[in-house]
Design a protein around this motif. Structure first.
Motif, PDB file in Angstrom:
ATOM      1  N   LYS A  18       0.849  -1.751  -0.012  1.00 25.93           N
ATOM      2  CA  LYS A  18      -0.110   0.233  -0.176  1.00 25.93           C
ATOM      3  C   LYS A  18       0.866   1.222  -0.386  1.00 25.93           C
ATOM      4  O   LYS A  18       0.252   1.965  -0.230  1.00 25.93           O
ATOM      5  N   ASN A  19       1.576   0.997   0.844  1.00 27.03           N
ATOM      6  CA  ASN A  19       2.719   1.960   0.946  1.00 27.03           C
ATOM      7  C   ASN A  19       3.557   2.072  -0.796  1.00 27.03           C
ATOM      8  O   ASN A  19       4.518   1.241  -0.892  1.00 27.03           O
ATOM      9  N   HIS A  20       3.605   3.315  -1.264  1.00 31.76           N
ATOM     10  CA  HIS A  20       4.153   2.958  -2.981  1.00 31.76           C
ATOM     11  C   HIS A  20       4.777   3.750  -2.763  1.00 31.76           C
ATOM     12  O   HIS A  20       6.375   3.141  -3.416  1.00 31.76           O
ATOM     13  N   ALA A  21       6.071   4.264  -1.674  1.00 30.57           N
ATOM     14  CA  ALA A  21       7.476   4.666  -1.293  1.00 30.57           C
ATOM     15  C   ALA A  21       8.324   3.026  -1.179  1.00 30.57           C
ATOM     16  O   ALA A  21       9.716   3.131  -2.106  1.00 30.57           O
ATOM     17  N   VAL A  22       7.564   2.935  -0.470  1.00 32.04           N
ATOM     18  CA  VAL A  22       7.949   1.301   0.081  1.00 32.04           C
ATOM     19  C   VAL A  22       8.531  -0.013  -1.284  1.00 32.04           C
ATOM     20  O   VAL A  22       8.994  -0.376  -1.257  1.00 32.04           O
ATOM     21  N   GLY A  23       7.191   0.231  -2.305  1.00 31.02           N
ATOM     22  CA  GLY A  23       6.816  -0.557  -3.668  1.00 31.02           C
ATOM     23  C   GLY A  23       7.911  -0.254  -4.864  1.00 31.02           C
ATOM     24  O   GLY A  23       8.385  -0.619  -4.995  1.00 31.02           O
ATOM     25  N   VAL A  24       8.385   1.255  -4.467  1.00 36.61           N
ATOM     26  CA  VAL A  24       9.748   1.764  -5.346  1.00 36.61           C
ATOM     27  C   VAL A  24      10.983   1.308  -4.687  1.00 36.61           C
ATOM     28  O   VAL A  24      11.621   0.630  -4.841  1.00 36.61           O
ATOM     29  N   LEU A  25      11.249   1.649  -3.389  1.00 37.44           N
ATOM     30  CA  LEU A  25      12.751   0.518  -2.702  1.00 37.44           C
ATOM     31  C   LEU A  25      12.573  -0.571  -2.793  1.00 37.44           C
ATOM     32  O   LEU A  25      13.634  -0.961  -2.958  1.00 37.44           O
ATOM     33  N   VAL A  26      11.732  -1.643  -2.994  1.00 36.75           N
ATOM     34  CA  VAL A  26      11.795  -2.891  -3.330  1.00 36.75           C
ATOM     35  C   VAL A  26      11.796  -3.748  -4.839  1.00 36.75           C
ATOM     36  O   VAL A  26      12.304  -3.956  -5.444  1.00 36.75           O
ATOM     37  N   GLY A  27      11.429  -2.805  -5.253  1.00 32.98           N
ATOM     38  CA  GLY A  27      11.553  -1.873  -7.244  1.00 32.98           C
ATOM     39  C   GLY A  27      13.702  -2.317  -7.251  1.00 32.98           C
ATOM     40  O   GLY A  27      13.937  -2.526  -7.715  1.00 32.98           O
ATOM     41  N   VAL A  28      13.578  -1.143  -6.397  1.00 28.37           N
ATOM     42  CA  VAL A  28      14.740  -1.043  -6.510  1.00 28.37           C
ATOM     43  C   VAL A  28      16.223  -2.186  -6.197  1.00 28.37           C
ATOM     44  O   VAL A  28      17.365  -2.213  -6.423  1.00 28.37           O
ATOM     45  N   VAL A  29      15.495  -2.986  -5.145  1.00 24.44           N
ATOM     46  CA  VAL A  29      16.553  -3.656  -4.568  1.00 24.44           C
ATOM     47  C   VAL A  29      16.209  -5.323  -6.169  1.00 24.44           C
ATOM     48  O   VAL A  29      17.392  -5.560  -6.755  1.00 24.44           O
ATOM     49  N   GLY A  30      15.759  -5.148  -6.641  1.00 19.43           N
ATOM     50  CA  GLY A  30      15.394  -6.119  -7.913  1.00 19.43           C
ATOM     51  C   GLY A  30      15.765  -5.272  -9.043  1.00 19.43           C
ATOM     52  O   GLY A  30      17.229  -5.735  -9.704  1.00 19.43           O
ATOM     53  N   LEU A  31      16.623  -3.948  -9.531  1.00 19.13           N
ATOM     54  CA  LEU A  31      17.050  -3.537  -9.885  1.00 19.13           C
ATOM     55  C   LEU A  31      18.753  -3.284  -9.301  1.00 19.13           C
ATOM     56  O   LEU A  31      19.266  -3.473 -10.981  1.00 19.13           O
ATOM     57  N   LEU A  32      18.602  -3.558  -8.533  1.00 18.01           N
ATOM     58  CA  LEU A  32      20.105  -3.430  -7.791  1.00 18.01           C
ATOM     59  C   LEU A  32      20.864  -5.173  -8.004  1.00 18.01           C
ATOM     60  O   LEU A  32      21.412  -4.923  -9.030  1.00 18.01           O
ATOM     61  N   ILE A  33      20.025  -5.919  -8.153  1.00 18.41           N
ATOM     62  CA  ILE A  33      20.407  -7.304  -8.371  1.00 18.41           C
ATOM     63  C   ILE A  33      20.523  -7.209 -10.010  1.00 18.41           C
ATOM     64  O   ILE A  33      21.744  -7.626 -10.039  1.00 18.41           O
TER      65      ILE A  33
END
Length: 186
Positions: free
Chosen positions: A108-123
């Motif tokens: 529900k928290n879109h900022a955290v949703g972006v951070l989770v996406g950034v984890v995938g980006l870093l991988i």
């Protein structure tokens, strides 16, 4: 899952695979051999719109199409050589990017949703830089500085943009009775 929702999922995976292919065509060549593209945006969009399972399936289908010779990779290229060339690590790293963006779409928290996406980006970037370092016979550090660092800001902005666009797409489709990712908080 009902037959109609299975059919809808298959159709959406196909449609987003096409979007990924189209957004992969345009490229700005770089001296490193890793071009600037809209692939990161498109992969993140697949994950945020379709969720972790279908978003990852969409990217897998894209990779399979390119592997068997359909010109869906950057600059309308294809083939096994692309997966084992300089950019191969980024290509299979997209699976992780789509998966993590799909995970982020459930929050529900879109900022955290972006951070989770950034984890995938870093991988994705670590895999891409490692693969590049092996192919170019250089160390991981220099490879990361050459093919990853210059793209990070653009790629993080691509993830943010993909989430914003995904929210608009899901809201618009929801009004017409089409739900893309039932576990997503819109």
């Amino acid at each position: 899952m009902k037959t109609s929702s299975k059919t809808q999922s298959i159709a959406m995976i196909g449609m987003f695979t096409a979007v990924l292919a189209v957004l992969s065509i345009l490229q700005i060549p770089m001296p490193s051999g890793v071009p600037i593209t809209l692939q990161t945006f498109a992969v993140a969009l697949c994950g945020y719109c379709l969720g972790k399972k279908n978003g990852t399936l969409c990217v897998a289908l894209y990779l399979i199409l390119g592997f068997v010779g359909v010109p869906v990779f950057t600059g309308m290229t294809a083939g096994i050589g692309k997966l084992f060339g300089y950019t191969g690590g980024f290509l299979y790293g997209f699976l992780f990017l789509a998966f993590f963006c799909g995970l982020g779409s459930q929050l529900k928290n879109h900022a955290v949703g972006v951070l989770v996406g950034v984890v995938g980006l870093l991988i994705c970037h670590v895999l891409g830089a490692f693969h590049y370092s092996v192919i170019a016979a250089t160390g991981f550090g220099p490879a990361f500085l050459l093919v990853s660092v210059p793209y990070l800001v653009k790629d993080v902005l691509s993830i943010i943009g993909a989430l914003v666009v995904a929210l608009v797409i899901k809201k618009t489709l929801s009004k017409s009775g089409i739900i893309l990712n039932t576990k997503t908080a819109a």
